[in-house]
Design an enzyme around this catalytic site. Structure first.
Site, PDB file in Angstrom:
ATOM      1  N   ILE A 155       5.351  -6.256   1.239  1.00 40.61           N
ATOM      2  CA  ILE A 155       5.208  -4.907   1.927  1.00 40.61           C
ATOM      3  C   ILE A 155       4.526  -4.857   3.392  1.00 40.61           C
ATOM      4  O   ILE A 155       4.861  -4.062   4.122  1.00 40.61           O
ATOM      5  CB  ILE A 155       4.715  -3.970   0.798  1.00 40.61           C
ATOM      6  CG1 ILE A 155       5.638  -3.995  -0.494  1.00 40.61           C
ATOM      7  CG2 ILE A 155       4.649  -2.552   1.362  1.00 40.61           C
ATOM      8  CD1 ILE A 155       5.329  -3.015  -1.645  1.00 40.61           C
ATOM      9  N   ARG A 160      -2.189   1.260  -4.483  1.00 40.49           N
ATOM     10  CA  ARG A 160      -2.920   1.512  -5.808  1.00 40.49           C
ATOM     11  C   ARG A 160      -3.832   2.676  -5.480  1.00 40.49           C
ATOM     12  O   ARG A 160      -5.042   2.224  -4.597  1.00 40.49           O
ATOM     13  CB  ARG A 160      -3.017   0.584  -6.940  1.00 40.49           C
ATOM     14  CG  ARG A 160      -2.054  -0.090  -7.292  1.00 40.49           C
ATOM     15  CD  ARG A 160      -1.270   0.792  -8.508  1.00 40.49           C
ATOM     16  NE  ARG A 160      -0.173   0.115  -9.212  1.00 40.49           N
ATOM     17  CZ  ARG A 160       1.079   0.143  -8.881  1.00 40.49           C
ATOM     18  NH1 ARG A 160       1.481   0.774  -7.706  1.00 40.49           N
ATOM     19  NH2 ARG A 160       2.042  -0.479  -9.544  1.00 40.49           N
ATOM     20  N   HIS A 193       3.438   9.590  -5.297  1.00 40.46           N
ATOM     21  CA  HIS A 193       3.561   8.474  -5.725  1.00 40.46           C
ATOM     22  C   HIS A 193       5.049   8.095  -5.522  1.00 40.46           C
ATOM     23  O   HIS A 193       5.781   8.150  -6.665  1.00 40.46           O
ATOM     24  CB  HIS A 193       3.159   8.047  -6.999  1.00 40.46           C
ATOM     25  CG  HIS A 193       2.905   6.560  -7.250  1.00 40.46           C
ATOM     26  ND1 HIS A 193       2.031   5.789  -7.932  1.00 40.46           N
ATOM     27  CD2 HIS A 193       3.605   5.441  -6.662  1.00 40.46           C
ATOM     28  CE1 HIS A 193       2.458   4.682  -8.065  1.00 40.46           C
ATOM     29  NE2 HIS A 193       3.200   4.327  -7.119  1.00 40.46           N
ATOM     30  N   SER A 219       8.731   4.077  -3.979  1.00 42.10           N
ATOM     31  CA  SER A 219      10.014   3.544  -4.379  1.00 42.10           C
ATOM     32  C   SER A 219      11.086   4.583  -4.720  1.00 42.10           C
ATOM     33  O   SER A 219      12.088   4.196  -4.931  1.00 42.10           O
ATOM     34  CB  SER A 219       9.416   2.580  -5.574  1.00 42.10           C
ATOM     35  OG  SER A 219       9.432   3.428  -6.886  1.00 42.10           O
TER      36      SER A 219
END
Length: 321
Positions: A159, A240, A288, A291
């Site tokens: 990433i 995170r 969040h 994705s």
């Protein structure tokens, strides 16, 4: 006898249909929210396979509740800091995840956050919506651009490399990175320089957090770290929430130690709407969604189901931890 399978959430349409085609004794949590812990502990009893998400804590308590019949656990996530890996493997339970699937989606979102934070997108949207948009003014809502700036990437994995490739298109002048080890291949692609964490903090105009959450990276970005950054820095975390000491981030914003912040991850998640981080005009927070594309989520769910099927068939998991 059909294997007993527990799935903790409704899945994307294609994988959901494939799941329902299987000859499973299936319990699937039907509500669009996390399965309550007490329900999970009750329903896990005697199952052969668990299809979980990063919202479920997989620990000794849960494994004890499951009993010896549990053969495979597959998480629909790339990260697995919610799983006690040693506890799972000590019981000879196959364990799978979804690697290499969300790189593009998360990198795109990370760049979106970086651009949004640096160009004051939160303030701009609010100004348009709240009637503050007046006549053109030379300095109103001016942010910063990336041309000739130094980009610092913490964690030059898949990433991190993808973020670097995208931001190169914005004519950054220099890319530096820090991490446990040098990454020669990615370094060559990006013409990046491996530096110490302290150097990265001091010299970066944009800092992007792309590392995993481990014991070494937990609370890595604390008040001391924020104090070493340029006061104009754009700080982005799409990895995170636990990598950032959140109270220290609030303090740094209070003291104007940071130019702009973009977060796709927080502690806890969801972050309560009363949290002070929301009050800062230069702090963009997303729920969040790194994705969150149809393509990526379908791929993740499909890979997780493949792991479940392989484990139940006593085959090696195609995507094992």
């Amino acid at each position: 006898m059909a294997p007993k399978v527990l799935v903790t959430r409704i899945l994307p349409p294609q994988t959901q249909a494939h799941l329902l085609e299987q000859d499973f004794d299936l319990f699937q949590w039907q509500q669009d929210c996390c399965i309550p812990r007490d329900v999970l502990l009750e329903k896990i009893k005697g199952v052969d396979a668990l299809f979980c998400l990063l919202t479920e804590k997989i620990d000794n308590e849960l494994l004890d509740a499951a009993g010896p019949q549990l053969r495979v656990i597959a998480t629909m996530s790339v990260g697995y800091d919610h799983i006690d890996v040693n506890a799972v493997k000590s019981r000879n339970i196959a364990l799978g995840y979804t690697p290499d699937v969300l790189t593009d989606a998360t990198a795109d979102l990370t760049v979106l956050l970086a651009l949004g934070a640096s160009r004051r997108i939160k303030e701009s949207i609010r100004a348009a919506e709240n009637g503050q948009w007046g006549k053109w003014a030379p300095t109103w809502l001016c942010g910063s651009q990336f041309t000739n700036k130094t980009l610092g990437i913490v964690g030059l994995g898949r990433i991190g490399e993808a973020v670097g490739e995208r931001l190169k298109a914005f004519n950054v002048g220099r890319i530096i990175y820090s991490g446990r080890t040098e990454k020669p291949s990615a370094q060559a692609k990006l013409n990046a320089e491996f530096v110490s964490f302290g150097t990265l903090l001091q010299e970066s105009d944009v800092i992007v957090v792309c590392c995993a959450l481990t014991k070494d990276t937990e609370n890595l970005f604390n008040y001391e770290a924020f104090s070493k950054m340029k006061k104009s820095v754009v700080f982005i975390n799409s990895a995170r929430g636990g990598i950032v000491h959140q109270d220290d981030l609030v303090r740094a914003l209070d003291e104007n130690l940071i130019g702009a912040v973009g977060l796709d991850v927080t502690t806890p998640e969801p972050l309560p709407p009363t949290h002070k981080l929301y009050t800062f005009p230069n702090c963009v927070i997303l729920p969040h969604v790194g994705s969150a594309t149809y393509e990526t989520r379908e791929n993740m769910a499909g890979m997780t189901l493949q792991n479940i099927l392989a484990g139940l068939d006593n085959r090696s998991l195609p995507y094992s931890i």
